[in-house]
Scaffold this motif. Structure first.
Motif, PDB file in Angstrom:
ATOM      1  N   SER A 253       1.668  -3.867   4.353  1.00  0.00           N
ATOM      2  CA  SER A 253       0.638  -2.811   4.763  1.00  0.00           C
ATOM      3  C   SER A 253       1.117  -1.868   5.647  1.00  0.00           C
ATOM      4  O   SER A 253       2.061  -2.162   6.583  1.00  0.00           O
ATOM      5  CB  SER A 253      -0.606  -3.397   5.040  1.00  0.00           C
ATOM      6  OG  SER A 253      -1.302  -4.398   4.182  1.00  0.00           O
ATOM      7  N   GLY A 254       0.832  -0.572   5.447  1.00  0.00           N
ATOM      8  CA  GLY A 254       1.279   0.511   6.214  1.00  0.00           C
ATOM      9  C   GLY A 254       0.927   0.622   7.588  1.00  0.00           C
ATOM     10  O   GLY A 254       1.177   1.455   8.405  1.00  0.00           O
ATOM     11  N   CYS A 255      -0.381  -0.146   7.826  1.00  0.00           N
ATOM     12  CA  CYS A 255      -1.174  -0.137   9.164  1.00  0.00           C
ATOM     13  C   CYS A 255      -2.164  -1.178   9.151  1.00  0.00           C
ATOM     14  O   CYS A 255      -2.300  -1.860   8.150  1.00  0.00           O
ATOM     15  CB  CYS A 255      -1.870   1.423   9.210  1.00  0.00           C
ATOM     16  SG  CYS A 255      -3.533   1.257   8.537  1.00  0.00           S
TER      17      CYS A 255
ATOM     18  N   PHE B 142      -3.172   7.375   7.560  1.00  0.00           N
ATOM     19  CA  PHE B 142      -3.428   6.438   8.769  1.00  0.00           C
ATOM     20  C   PHE B 142      -1.868   5.602   8.899  1.00  0.00           C
ATOM     21  O   PHE B 142      -1.732   5.246   9.757  1.00  0.00           O
ATOM     22  CB  PHE B 142      -4.403   5.435   8.434  1.00  0.00           C
ATOM     23  CG  PHE B 142      -5.843   6.148   7.983  1.00  0.00           C
ATOM     24  CD1 PHE B 142      -6.444   6.701   9.439  1.00  0.00           C
ATOM     25  CD2 PHE B 142      -6.557   6.205   7.027  1.00  0.00           C
ATOM     26  CE1 PHE B 142      -7.460   7.131   9.449  1.00  0.00           C
ATOM     27  CE2 PHE B 142      -7.676   6.626   6.951  1.00  0.00           C
ATOM     28  CZ  PHE B 142      -8.228   7.152   7.926  1.00  0.00           C
ATOM     29  N   GLY B 143      -0.982   5.645   7.721  1.00  0.00           N
ATOM     30  CA  GLY B 143       0.183   5.082   7.879  1.00  0.00           C
ATOM     31  C   GLY B 143       1.159   5.186   8.882  1.00  0.00           C
ATOM     32  O   GLY B 143       1.414   6.242   9.224  1.00  0.00           O
TER      33      GLY B 143
ATOM     34  N   CYS C  64      -0.243   8.022   2.959  1.00  0.00           N
ATOM     35  CA  CYS C  64      -1.520   7.879   3.872  1.00  0.00           C
ATOM     36  C   CYS C  64      -1.538   8.395   5.198  1.00  0.00           C
ATOM     37  O   CYS C  64      -0.800   8.236   5.871  1.00  0.00           O
ATOM     38  CB  CYS C  64      -1.886   6.298   3.835  1.00  0.00           C
ATOM     39  SG  CYS C  64      -3.297   5.857   4.690  1.00  0.00           S
TER      40      CYS C  64
ATOM     41  N   ARG D  29      -5.094  -1.707   8.813  1.00  0.00           N
ATOM     42  CA  ARG D  29      -6.291  -1.510   7.777  1.00  0.00           C
ATOM     43  C   ARG D  29      -5.973  -2.573   6.622  1.00  0.00           C
ATOM     44  O   ARG D  29      -6.733  -3.014   6.089  1.00  0.00           O
ATOM     45  CB  ARG D  29      -6.353  -0.234   7.303  1.00  0.00           C
ATOM     46  CG  ARG D  29      -7.393   0.720   8.555  1.00  0.00           C
ATOM     47  CD  ARG D  29      -7.329   2.174   7.897  1.00  0.00           C
ATOM     48  NE  ARG D  29      -7.998   2.910   8.697  1.00  0.00           N
ATOM     49  CZ  ARG D  29      -7.508   3.335   9.908  1.00  0.00           C
ATOM     50  NH1 ARG D  29      -6.339   3.312  10.430  1.00  0.00           N
ATOM     51  NH2 ARG D  29      -8.328   4.128  10.974  1.00  0.00           N
ATOM     52  N   ASN D  30      -4.558  -2.752   6.531  1.00  0.00           N
ATOM     53  CA  ASN D  30      -4.146  -3.921   5.720  1.00  0.00           C
ATOM     54  C   ASN D  30      -4.617  -4.022   4.448  1.00  0.00           C
ATOM     55  O   ASN D  30      -5.140  -4.863   3.643  1.00  0.00           O
ATOM     56  CB  ASN D  30      -4.671  -5.268   6.510  1.00  0.00           C
ATOM     57  CG  ASN D  30      -3.656  -6.382   6.464  1.00  0.00           C
ATOM     58  OD1 ASN D  30      -2.863  -6.347   5.813  1.00  0.00           O
ATOM     59  ND2 ASN D  30      -3.935  -7.252   7.419  1.00  0.00           N
ATOM     60  N   CYS D  31      -4.498  -2.689   3.710  1.00  0.00           N
ATOM     61  CA  CYS D  31      -4.947  -2.422   2.491  1.00  0.00           C
ATOM     62  C   CYS D  31      -4.082  -3.499   1.515  1.00  0.00           C
ATOM     63  O   CYS D  31      -4.835  -3.488   0.220  1.00  0.00           O
ATOM     64  CB  CYS D  31      -4.602  -0.861   1.985  1.00  0.00           C
ATOM     65  SG  CYS D  31      -5.838   0.018   2.901  1.00  0.00           S
TER      66      CYS D  31
ATOM     67  N   CYS E 137       0.856  -1.416  -0.140  1.00  0.00           N
ATOM     68  CA  CYS E 137      -0.072   0.002  -0.114  1.00  0.00           C
ATOM     69  C   CYS E 137       0.721   1.210  -0.069  1.00  0.00           C
ATOM     70  O   CYS E 137       2.272   1.099  -0.030  1.00  0.00           O
ATOM     71  CB  CYS E 137      -0.942   0.084   1.217  1.00  0.00           C
ATOM     72  SG  CYS E 137      -0.169   0.521   2.898  1.00  0.00           S
ATOM     73  N   VAL E 138       0.322   2.352  -0.114  1.00  0.00           N
ATOM     74  CA  VAL E 138       1.229   3.712  -0.145  1.00  0.00           C
ATOM     75  C   VAL E 138       2.011   3.874   1.276  1.00  0.00           C
ATOM     76  O   VAL E 138       2.875   4.726   1.248  1.00  0.00           O
ATOM     77  CB  VAL E 138       0.453   4.863  -0.790  1.00  0.00           C
ATOM     78  CG1 VAL E 138       0.144   4.639  -2.025  1.00  0.00           C
ATOM     79  CG2 VAL E 138      -0.842   5.149   0.346  1.00  0.00           C
ATOM     80  N   GLY E 139       1.490   3.283   2.334  1.00  0.00           N
ATOM     81  CA  GLY E 139       2.023   3.437   3.595  1.00  0.00           C
ATOM     82  C   GLY E 139       2.151   4.966   4.247  1.00  0.00           C
ATOM     83  O   GLY E 139       1.363   5.701   3.665  1.00  0.00           O
TER      84      GLY E 139
HETATM   85  S1  SF4 Z   1      -2.907  -0.073   5.209  1.00  0.00           S
HETATM   86 FE1  SF4 Z   1      -3.070   1.613   6.406  1.00  0.00          FE
HETATM   87  S2  SF4 Z   1      -1.443   2.827   5.635  1.00  0.00           S
HETATM   88 FE2  SF4 Z   1      -1.726   1.344   3.861  1.00  0.00          FE
HETATM   89  S3  SF4 Z   1      -3.211   2.728   2.583  1.00  0.00           S
HETATM   90 FE3  SF4 Z   1      -4.314   1.181   4.185  1.00  0.00          FE
HETATM   91  S4  SF4 Z   1      -4.982   2.670   5.693  1.00  0.00           S
HETATM   92 FE4  SF4 Z   1      -3.198   3.455   4.310  1.00  0.00          FE
END
Ligand code: SF4
Ligand SMILES: Cc1cc2nc3c(=O)[nH]c(=O)nc-3n(C[C@H](O)[C@H](O)[C@H](O)COP(=O)(O)OP(=O)(O)OC[C@H]3O[C@@H](n4cnc5c(N)ncnc54)[C@H](O)[C@@H]3O)c2cc1C
Ligand SMILES: NC(=O)c1ccc[n+]([C@@H]2O[C@H](COP(=O)([O-])OP(=O)(O)OC[C@H]3O[C@@H](n4cnc5c(N)ncnc54)[C@H](O)[C@@H]3O)[C@@H](O)[C@H]2O)c1
Ligand code: FES
Length: 806
Positions: free
Chosen positions: A675-677, A645-646, A643, A679-681, A637-639
């Motif tokens: 994933s950067g948080c 939330f990242g 992001c 939320r596990n995109c 993900c963009v992390g």
């Molecule tokens: S996993 Fe978290 S950091 Fe990555 S894009 Fe989704 S919300 Fe953003």
């Protein structure tokens, strides 16, 4: 020769007729003076095993059932290479094409079947043939030395076994099938599609729902034209589109046929003293095409001719098993859902196992098994005996073969229950042989009783019978899972053997570890190639001929014969200039479809084989390994770069992981995500290794799978730094490389070894560091295969058939 003996003549020296005579000799050894005629110039042989001859697992001499001495020692007069052309049913004589006339008191017709040849234009060209006899097999093997491309018309049992044989002979092969599901006479849609996928993986190309119209070529075949106007190239075409009872002789002699030779429940025809048995016979409207029913007919006929009291032959419930190594398929009885039927289904997409049992009026009437066929014979027994299952727990009907449930099933079987359908061997015969001959292994039972000699489908039951008869003294190891039919050794024994004996190449492994087939097979060759490379990455020379087609070509072959090209885009992160180049290449090579993959990559589909290397050169990007048992992609993900939330740099970590592990050979494909948080995109929870940024660090998840059976990964470890992510990932992946079975995904491997054990290993400092060191060695020798192909004239010429570079 005793004067008073009655004269028995058998026309057809094949499986059904000779088996009936064998039975008869046991029941009434002195009653008949026997003469046998056979068109083929061989003693009685096991036609079933031709598939193993073709695939290189057996030799012609290994498949003889009754050698010439057997005829001699039983005072049988044998005329091989002679076809009976006339029966005088009044005078009770038969005459052969070589002018031999013999009189009979009893006559058995066992003339088998003729393969059906589609009467289309060009069917008489050189290189168009059927597959039925030793001679056919020899022609196919000879052709493979000269020609490269075969087409098999017919995706039934015979066609698929022939196609597998061609692959083993080094030919490319298309299977042309009339409907869109292969083996539709034996399998339901689910099992058929699973089988197709497994065979495609082995390298067979399927052309489904295709109607063949004309065979093209001058004297010899060059291709096959379809009704839709398309053409497939071929140097050899095998028709495997079913069989027809061979009734020419019977018909011309006034014996009633429709379409097979009509027989009653004692195998009698409409003419006194004339019997028919086997594929040529039509009993209660059915002509069978498998040996088990033919042997059942033969047993009744033998008793009848011996004057031994016998019940009538009332027909058979048939079952089949495909003899292609690496796939286990079983089908028996009425396996399709119909009005008034209900089914129990287990579809474990995780392990690739599908089981379906069809029930009507509280009785099992049919079954289809894929991936684990151990239940097959037991279910057939229940079908035959019409076992009432109303009192049974439905879950116990389909047992887990590893749970020992099946073993307990043999205890309830009657002594006359047939365990080995192919060879007509009963439970009683096997148990007596085990006790009387002190047998302890399946191999010994096979040699002593012939059970499991043919399709091998009854091996699990024979093993259960050994356990049942010998009790605690049975060596379970004798029934352990060998890596393929060429050896009795398990994966661990093979790997240990390679390490201990310092073996360095395929042939040496097969020779030193006592392979029964010196060429190996499609199951063991790729596995050995992987194990040898894993053990000695620096010195082992990869054997590309032991790899499946996609890995050999470094591109995925598509159903229309074109390829797909997926360049490496680290972490799924690209830039305008790279995208422009990809677009230009797509235009230059007229790529019909460009698609984003599930792993965030660009897939250029519909590429011609001869364009592959030029395209790779123009792309100037590394291979994305979308075809390999290797690291596929690291999804990110963009992390925290973009992001809000990242908490972690998902793109940075993902790119680093992909750069580190690209090209790494693994037991099965490996997919990663970062994933950067939580939320596990990037869907890190369903990857072979998933990384998730959490407050104060990173979590690593192991053994996830988003494919056929979704499995959420187990938390392996929580780490603080990005350097630790790399270190633990290396240890985890190297441990999988060293202990995984070839073809086993991390999800299955983790299930087998247990997360606790794997966690313990990677958390142990000493073990982890040793694993990382071995991983570094493995990584240090990897090179890009596309680059190699671009630079090597030999590779371009041999694999991609392109003009050499100056
Ligand atoms: S996993 Fe978290 S950091 Fe990555 S894009 Fe989704 S919300 Fe953003
Ligand atoms: C490659 C292959 C794989 C198979 N695998 C399986 C399997 O796994 N399981 C299974 O159950 N079945 C399998 N089968 C089918 C099985 O082999 C047949 O069902 C079985 O061989 C039929 O036996 P039969 O005696 O009726 O006919 P055949 O075995 O064909 O014997 C008939 C013989 O009679 C001879 N003959 C015919 N006419 C005359 C005449 N006028 N005078 C003299 N001789 C004559 C023929 O030349 C032939 O040798 C397979 C078949 C093939 C081709
Ligand atoms: N493992 C085994 O048990 C085994 C192995 C080989 C052969 N056999 C037996 O040998 C016999 C011959 O086998 P088979 O596979 O030829 O017969 P089959 O009748 O079982 O299968 C023929 C297949 O060809 C397909 N077909 C028919 N016409 C076609 C066409 N014009 N184009 C494309 N496909 C077409 C049918 O849909 C069918 O699936 C059978 O009796 C079979 O049971 C058994
Ligand atoms: S059932 Fe085929 S070998 Fe026994």
């Amino acid at each position: 020769m005793t004067v008073n003996k009655e004269k028995l003549v058998l026309v057809g020296n094949g499986m059904a007729g000779v088996n009936a005579v064998e039975h008869l000799l046991k029941l009434a050894p002195d009653r008949y003076e026997i003469t046998i005629f056979g068109t083929e110039p061989h003693p009685n042989y096991n036609r079933i095993l031709l598939s193993y001859v073709l695939s290189g697992d057996s030799k012609v001499e290994d498949i003889v059932i009754h050698p010439y001495e057997w005829y001699k020692s039983n005072n049988i007069t044998l005329y091989t290479g002679q076809t009976v052309t006339n029966i005088d049913t009044e005078a009770q004589t038969v005459t052969s094409d070589k002018g031999v006339t013999v009189s009979y008191d009893k006559l058995i017709l066992a003339t088998g079947s003729n393969p059906f040849i589609i009467p289309m234009p060009g069917a008489d060209k050189e290189g168009v043939m059927a597959y039925r006899t030793i001679r056919d097999c020899e022609i196919m093997m000879e052709s493979a030395k000269k020609y490269k491309k075969a087409i098999v018309i017919g995706g039934g049992l015979l066609g698929l076994e022939a196609a597998r044989g061609f692959l083993n002979l080094g030919m490319k092969v298309d299977v042309v099938h009339i409907v869109d599901t292969i083996m539709e006479r034996q399998l339901d849609r689910t099992a058929s599609k699973m089988l197709q996928a497994a065979l495609e993986e082995q390298g067979i190309n399927f052309l489904l729902a295709k109607q063949s119209e004309e065979i093209i070529g001058d004297k010899r075949v060059t291709g096959l034209k379809f009704k839709d106007g398309t053409i497939a190239e071929a140097d050899l075409i095998v028709m495997a589109v079913g069989i027809r009872p061979n009734v020419q002789l019977a018909k011309s002699s006034g014996i009633e046929c429709n379409p097979g030779i009509l027989v009653n429940d004692y195998l009698q025809t409409n003419i006194p003293n004339v019997y028919a048995v086997g594929e040529c016979a039509m009993h209660r409207g059915v002509a069978y095409g498998l040996v088990a029913p033919l042997y059942e007919q033969g047993a009744v006929l033998a008793k009848h001719l011996a004057g031994v009291e016998t019940g009538p032959y009332e027909g058979s419930i048939v079952y089949t098993k495909l003899k292609v190594s690496g796939v286990d398929v079983f089908s028996g009885g009425k396996f399709m859902d119909a009005e008034g039927t209900k089914a129990i289904r287990i579809h474990d997409e995780f392990t690739g196992v599908y089981k379906k049992v069809v029930i009507q009026d509280n009785k099992i009437i049919g079954a289809v098994l894929f991936g684990d066929t151990a239940d097959g014979t037991r279910l057939m027994q229940m079908i035959r005996e019409e076992t009432d299952i109303s009192g049974m727990a439905k879950t116990s009907i389909l047992t887990d073969s590893s749970s020992g449930g099946a073993a307990s099933g043999v205890a309830d079987m009657k002594d006359d229950a047939i365990i080995c359908g192919c060879n007509g061997v009963t439970k009683g015969t096997i148990c007596s042989a085990i006790k009387e001959q002190s047998l302890t292994t399946v191999e010994e039972v096979k040699n002593c009783t012939t059970a499991s000699r043919s399709c091998g489908g009854c091996k699990p039951l024979v093993s259960d019978l050994l356990a049942f008869t010998l009790g605690a003294s049975y060596d379970k190891n004798a029934a352990k899972e060998s890596i393929c039919g060429c050896t009795t050794l398990s994966r661990d024994e093979v790997v240990d053997g390679i390490r201990e004996k310092g073996l360095t190449h395929l042939r040496e492994v097969m020779h030193v570890l006592g392979w029964t087939n010196e060429e190996g097979c499609s199951k063991c060759r790729p596995a050995l190639n992987y194990y040898l490379g894993m053990i000695a990455p620096e010195t082992y020379k990869d054997d590309s001929t032991s790899r499946f087609v996609n890995e050999r070509m470094h591109a995925n072959i598509q159903k229309d014969g074109t390829y797909s090209v997926v360049p490496r885009i680290y972490g799924g992160v690209t830039n305008p200039s790279e995208l422009k180049r990809i677009a230009e290449v797509a235009e230059k090579f007229n790529v019909p479809t460009v698609k984003f993959t599930g792993g965030q990559r660009l897939d250029l589909l519909g590429v011609k084989k001869e364009d592959l290397t030029a395209m790779w050169e123009a792309l100037d990007m590394p291979s994305g390994y979308a075809y390999g048992k290797a690291l596929r992609t690291v999804k990110t993900c963009v992390g925290d770069t973009f992001c809000r939330f990242g908490t972690g740099d998902a793109m940075g970590v993902g790119i680093e992981l992909e750069k580190r592990f690209e090209r790494l050979n693994t037991p099965a494909k490996v997919k990663l995500a970062v994933s950067g948080c939580p939320r596990n995109c990037a869907e890190s929870g369903i990857k072979d290794l998933g990384v998730v940024s959490v407050d104060g660090g990173w979590e690593l998840y192991a053994g996830g799978n988003g494919g056929v059976k979704v499995r959420v990964g187990d938390l392996l470890v929580t780490v603080k730094t990005e350097a630790e992510i790399i270190e633990y990932s290396e240890a985890y992946l190297q441990y999988y490389r060293e202990t995984g079975k070839y073809g086993e995904r991390t999800s299955e491997w983790l299930h087998r070894l247990g997360i606790d054990h794997i966690r313990e290993v990677v958390k142990d400092d000493e073990k982890r560091q040793a694993l990382c060191a071995r991983m570094e060695t493995a990584l240090s020798v990897l090179t890009d295969p596309w680059k190699q192909a671009i630079e090597s004239n030999k590779i371009r010429r041999d694999l991609y058939e392109v003009v050499e570079l100056k």
